[in-house]
Design a protein around this motif. Structure first.
Motif: not given
Length: 358
Positions: A264-273, A302-305
């Protein structure tokens, strides 16, 4: 003279035999003015031919004429890109008369692209276009040279002063690094949204996510230790977490969760489909997981599923969403209609590209 005539007869016989063996020229698929589609396949010997597609609830039988051409016309369909295949005596094959093939290591499918009267977001439109480049990199984590695709936005200048955010975009389980462009049209979606001012110019990296027979967790090492350094050494990159995103579909959606939440220190956006999470890596990372929710919510912007209500993973995805909510992780679910399809993937990606790096 007699020998010459005999030779001529032999040549004519051979030529006639070859013509007789050559299958007739047929066109398939044919999109009709009302958006119905006619599919054709040639076989004199097949006993049964059926059409299977993600626009059908179940395969439908095709009928043969006296020349051996099997055909069927399906009713008008909503404009989109759809995978389909033929079953010839129970053997799945791609349409031999269609060069538009689904990029996949297991399924043998073709693609039909039904255009809309008004161009769809994944269509080739009259906007400035980016470029998709095939690159090779040395994966020390997997001890092999691997291929990935890199989308660079319109007006990209490798030697210019502009630096770009990066989205690492992962395909599904039996797909390949080409599926996001050949089926998902990720490059056209990015072109159109950037052209409309709805997405920031960005670089999109599409790696090959299958690492069999190595453990899936080795792909996380490959992304973090090999792919990111390769991209940041060869492209003008904004290399902080707020300019780095990861997204993926199905198995790639599960990999996205693993990669994102162990870094989480490397990715500011996580979008899982529509993530597939029945893996050892997910179990290892999230069973008995006690996250520092306050820290993660500060790191991850931002974290989306995303998932479709007819997706076979819908119930498990709902459980994953509930798990993250129980852990007090800020999550923005996107629930749409439809199944575990690349039609939905295009919707999910379109949504993500408009939300990341803002």
């Amino acid at each position: 003279m007699k020998a010459r005539n005999k030779l001529t007869l032999i040549i004519m016989f051979i030529s006639g035999s070859l013509v007789a063996q050559r299958p007739p020229a047929i066109s398939s698929p044919n999109i009709n003015p009302d958006k119905s589609i006619t599919f054709k396949y040639y076989s004199k010997n097949a006993k049964r031919v059926s059409l299977s597609g993600e626009f059908l609830k179940s395969p439908i039988s095709m009928k043969s004429d006296t020349s051996g051409i099997w055909s069927v016309t399906v009713p008008p369909m909503t404009p989109d890109i759809y995978p389909y295949s033929f079953y010839v005596d129970s053997v799945q094959i791609a349409d031999p008369n269609n060069s538009y093939i689904f990029a996949n290591e297991r399924f043998k499918r073709s693609i039909v692209d039904i255009p809309n009267d008004k161009p769809l977001i994944h269509s080739l439109q009259n906007v400035p276009h980016g470029k998709v480049t095939y690159q090779y990199y040395n994966s020390k984590s997997l001890n092999i040279t691997r291929q990935l695709l890199v989308y660079t936005p319109p007006n990209f200048d490798a030697s210019g002063k502009t630096k770009y955010p990066v989205l690492y975009l992962i395909h599904g389980g039996s797909d390949t690094e080409e599926t996001w462009t050949k089926v998902g049209h990720a490059n056209f979606i990015a072109d159109n949204l950037i052209g409309q001012g709805k997405a920031k110019p960005m670089i999109i990296v599409m790696p090959y996510g299958n690492v069999r027979p190595a453990p899936m967790l080795d792909f996380t090492k490959d992304i973090v230790n090999d792919i990111i350094p390769f991209i940041e050494s060869n492209y003008p990159i904004l290399n902080d977490s707020k300019n780095r995103a990861v997204a993926g579909f199905s198995v790639g959606g599960g990999q996205t969760l693993n990669i994102g939440f162990t870094n989480t220190d490397k990715f500011g956006y996580i979008c899982s489909y529509a993530p597939f999470t029945a893996t050892e890596e997910f179990k290892k990372n999230f069973d008995n997981w006690n996250p520092n929710a306050d820290l993660i919510n500060k790191q991850v912007k931002l974290f989306t599923i995303s998932v479709g209500t007819d997706d076979f993973l819908y119930e498990s995805v709902k459980k994953n969403i509930a798990m993250f909510e129980e852990k007090k992780i800020k999550i923005k679910p996107l629930i749409v209609s439809g199944g575990h399809t690349w039609m939905n993937c295009k919707i999910f990606l379109t949504n993500s590209l408009q939300e990341i790096f803002k």
